[in-house]
Enzyme design. Structure first.
Site, mmCIF file in Angstrom:
data_model
loop_
_atom_site.group_PDB
_atom_site.id
_atom_site.type_symbol
_atom_site.label_atom_id
_atom_site.label_comp_id
_atom_site.label_asym_id
_atom_site.label_seq_id
_atom_site.Cartn_x
_atom_site.Cartn_y
_atom_site.Cartn_z
ATOM 1 N N ASP A 286 0.912 -1.367 -0.009
ATOM 2 C CA ASP A 286 0.100 -0.059 -0.138
ATOM 3 C C ASP A 286 0.893 1.267 0.044
ATOM 4 O O ASP A 286 2.107 1.154 0.256
ATOM 5 C CB ASP A 286 -0.950 -0.022 1.313
ATOM 6 C CG ASP A 286 -2.037 0.780 0.953
ATOM 7 O OD1 ASP A 286 -2.065 1.673 -0.065
ATOM 8 O OD2 ASP A 286 -3.394 0.615 1.591
HETATM 9 C C1 NOJ Z 1 -4.023 3.852 -0.021
HETATM 10 C C2 NOJ Z 1 -5.057 3.051 0.109
HETATM 11 O O1 NOJ Z 1 -5.068 2.272 1.272
HETATM 12 C C3 NOJ Z 1 -5.159 2.042 -1.163
HETATM 13 O O2 NOJ Z 1 -6.519 1.223 -0.905
HETATM 14 C C4 NOJ Z 1 -4.988 2.715 -2.398
HETATM 15 O O3 NOJ Z 1 -5.165 1.591 -3.652
HETATM 16 C C5 NOJ Z 1 -3.737 3.222 -2.524
HETATM 17 N N1 NOJ Z 1 -3.604 4.451 -1.479
HETATM 18 C C6 NOJ Z 1 -3.566 4.255 -3.809
HETATM 19 O O4 NOJ Z 1 -4.287 5.033 -3.871
#
Ligand code: NOJ
Length: 747
Positions: A286
């Site tokens: 993430d």
């Molecule tokens: C953080 C989020 O937790 C995740 O779900 C997302 O895909 C990414 N950022 C990218 O935007």
């Protein structure tokens, strides 16, 4: 002879990476990926493991980097996120094509519930319990996103969530593992279409691996403390379902699980996902989660964080840059064997081949197709259909709804009546060059429906937040002139989503006071509640005559709501998550254990597992939802009352629409293992069927019970069905059980 060597090579690649047995086509792709891998320098390999944010928008803390283009040209980047539109994507890809090996970039984006055509938020869609419709919604999202140059969506989020304080509850499918798994499967199929490589397919991404939804206290990014059994039984199955649907990628999660950050969690990524489940796609971190292991306190610096993540099986680093900065040194120091890096690169290259990007890096960059698909007239119609399937009718005193065409005057009141973008909810996509004019507001929707036949009056009444009641007088005034009042209240869409946890989930501001003022006029009030999570609204629940939970329904919200208000669509949605009476009941879910001192009734609560000041039951339970018809359940039949492990029971039940309207009932099958080696939930959803019935019509539907449905993880984490007695419950919700029977699984 040549062929034999190739085969040997492939077999070794396949065995080394514990990839599943594959088809000839997959073999060919593996061979191609392997041959590219062989030409790569270590720096180029490490480059494939990096994902950078485009500078356009950010969905996390941004790293300013003016050398992005240069790095891409040097082959040091494998993927970009948050980059949209064919022209911009083409420009970045052109830069990648100037790199030595011309390895194409993949472009990812959070296409969570639609690209331009915005569908209801996932939690709302999950209340439709309509797997085909949910798959179609993802299919259309993929069609538009791929036409706009994207080839990867960071969806579906398949985290089970039982805490509505958690802002991301809006992005998943609710509290239940069975329903959540079915929806996870449907969404992956929808996004990926027939197969990767089709021009309208994007890679899906099952996230957040794992148990992100179990954040303590509902606080985003918080720790998760969970037993292995709960992890396996409740939180992992939707991920397994996504893997079974052949999901191309997984995303790990921000949280730690029992102290081990998911990003550096070898047990999850290498042992379970890539080992036991034989997942052959790749895992992306993430946003920044590799580097965040320093904050977790499990890595001293980026060097240790990178070591932990790559060792654990995290293939791509989203935006933390720990891989770029440290992997080469880790290899030089002998801490990371090159074959570990090769494995990750191989997994990523394979997906690039599968997507067809090596054959044509601009495959998704057709500006004409982009224009055509973003204006495809079928898409809004599908979004409207999905939206009306997602609206939950919570209350309908004296059949106030559906409204009659004969009504002369309607007062449509509230801070959300004329909102446009609000209807899209959180995690919508801000599409370049597209303004909000295509969104159907609730006001427009009602106007479309009533035309000139009914007079519509409007007052805002109040804001969503704050104490200002200056607008009450005008609202009360128009209410007095109307035959019926519709009040649209709720949260702001920005109140749910990532980093949007709230300790207070009441309807904000003075909105319920506005309702009180309107009810004091003696007029009947239909309340529309717009939100990304279950809210607490006891005053509204007790006093409004009718309540529709409209969530955030997307770009066709207005028309869909009007369809339901006037009965052009008979509401059929059922809650996929419990609605608490009070925040103090959280976490609350229907499939709890009985405990040694079960709460019998609200009146006999002493020395039982209950609250002294509140019922243990939610305001609205899992599976609950009304319609304009009533359904009778009768004639429960079971083919057997006793089975052995390899046998099945056929269960049938007759459903009759006893109401005046054609409608759809969601028949839910729950099971309870009455005595087990460990305690088992008082009920667990194990199947459901949606059945469409004309007024007066009956249909007999059937279910099959086999030992899989009776199985659970025992204390040794073995998945098995234990002999003994089971209870079968068929109902219209988890509390509205209409029929019960028992049966036995023999030794
Ligand atoms: C953080 C989020 O937790 C995740 O779900 C997302 O895909 C990414 N950022 C990218 O935007």
């Amino acid at each position: 002879m040549k062929k034999t060597i190739l085969n040997i090579l492939l077999i070794s690649v396949v065995t080394a990476f514990s990839v599943k047995v594959v088809s000839a086509q997959e073999n060919l792709i593996a061979h191609k990926a392997d041959s590219v891998l062989k030409m790569m320098t270590l720096d180029e390999k490490i480059g494939q493991l990096n994902q950078y944010n485009d500078d356009w928008t950010a969905t996390g803390p941004v790293t300013i980097d003016s050398t992005k283009a240069i790095q891409i040209k040097e082959g040091k980047v494998g993927s970009l996120l948050n980059c949209k539109g064919t022209s911009r994507i083409r420009r970045w890809q052109e830069i990648a094509m100037q790199s030595r090996l011309k390895i194409p970039l993949i472009f990812g984006q959070d296409v969570i519930h639609g690209y331009k055509t915005t569908f209801p938020i996932p939690l709302a869609e999950s209340c439709s319990w309509d797997l085909e419709a949910i798959e179609l919604s993802a299919r259309i999202a993929a069609t538009e996103a791929s036409a706009a140059g994207l080839n990867w969506t960071f969806a579906p989020m398949v985290d089970i969530a039982r805490d509505p304080r958690w802002g991301r509850v809006m992005e998943g499918a609710g509290e239940d593992t069975y329903l959540g798994s079915k929806i996870a499967y449907a969404r992956v199929k929808g996004f990926q279409g027939k197969k990767l490589g089709e021009v309208n397919s994007v890679m899906a991404c099952a996230k957040h691996f794992a148990a992100y939804g179990a954040a303590i206290g509902g606080r985003d990014y918080n720790s998760v403390d969970i037993s292995d059994r709960l992890l396996w039984e409740t939180y992992l199955p939707p991920f397994k379902a996504a893997a079974d649907a052949n999901v191309a990628t997984f995303m790990n999660s921000f949280n730690d699980i029992n102290g081990v950050p998911s990003t550096g969690n070898k047990y999850l990524q290498r042992d379970i996902l890539k080992g036991k489940w034989k997942f052959d796609g790749f895992v992306v971190s993430d946003w920044g989660s590799v580097g965040e292991m320093i904050n977790h306190g499990t890595a001293k610096n980026g060097y240790e964080a990178a070591l932990s993540a790559i060792t654990a099986g995290c293939d791509m680093d989203m935006e933390s840059r720990s891989y770029t900065k440290n992997l080469a040194q880790l290899v030089a120091d002998g801490k990371v064997p090159v074959n570990l890096i090769d494995e990750s690169v191989f997994r990523i290259l394979k997906k690039k081949f599968e997507l067809g990007l090596f054959d044509d890096p601009y495959k998704f960059c057709n500006a004409e197709r982009e224009k055509r698909e973003l204006n495809n007239p079928d898409h809004p119609a599908a979004a409207r259909e999905m939206a009306r399937k997602s609206i939950v009718l919570l209350k309908n005193e004296n059949n106030l709804l559906p409204l009659s065409d004969k009504i002369k005057t309607i007062a449509f009141i509230g801070p959300l009546v004329k909102a446009m973008n609000q209807n899209k909810g959180s995690w919508d996509v801000d599409v370049p060059g597209v303004d909000s004019s295509y969104i159907v507001s609730q006001w427009e929707g009602l106007k479309h429906r009533v035309g000139n036949k009914t007079k519509l009056l409007y007052a805002k009444g109040c804001d969503i937040k704050g104490n200002n009641k200056e607008g009450f007088a005008e609202a009360v005034n128009i209410a007095k002139q109307a035959d019926v009042v519709i009040l649209s209240i709720g949260e702001e869409r920005e109140m749910t989503g990532e980093a949007k946890s709230r300790s207070n989930i009441n309807i904000p501001g003075v909105q319920e006071e506005l309702l009180k003022a309107l009810l004091a006029t003696g007029k009947k009030v239909v309340v529309l509640i717009n939100a990304g999570r279950p809210l607490v609204f006891n005053y509204t629940a007790g006093n409004a005559q009718a309540i529709l939970y409209t969530w955030w329904l997307g770009s066709e919200a207005g028309d869909a709501i009007a369809d339901v208000l006037f009965g052009d669509y008979n509401p059929s949605a059922r809650l996929s998550i419990s609605f608490p009476l009070s925040v103090g009941q959280i976490p609350i879910y229907y499939s709890h254990f009985n405990t040694g001192r079960p709460a019998l009734t609200d009146d006999t609560r002493f020395y039982t597992s209950s609250y002294n000041d509140l019922s243990i039951y939610p305001r609205y339970e899992f599976g609950y939802g009304l319609g304009y018809s009533a359904f009778k359940y009768s004639n429960l039949q079971m083919s057997k009352k006793k089975i052995h492990h390899n046998e099945q029971i056929e269960v049938s039940v007759t459903i009759t629409n006893t109401g005046k309207y054609d409608g759809e009932e969601t028949v839910q099958l729950y099971l309870r293992d009455l005595v087990g080696s460990i305690a088992r939930p008082v009920e667990e959803l194990k199947d459901f069927k949606k059945v469409k019935l004309q007024a007066g019509q009956s249909k007999t539907i059937s279910f099959t019970i086999d030992s899989e449905k009776l199985s659970f993880y025992n204390q040794q984490l073995q998945w098995l069905a234990e002999p003994g007695e089971f209870e079968l419950m068929i109902g219209a919700s988890s509390r509205d059980i209409r029929m019960k029977e028992t049966f036995e699984l023999a030794d």
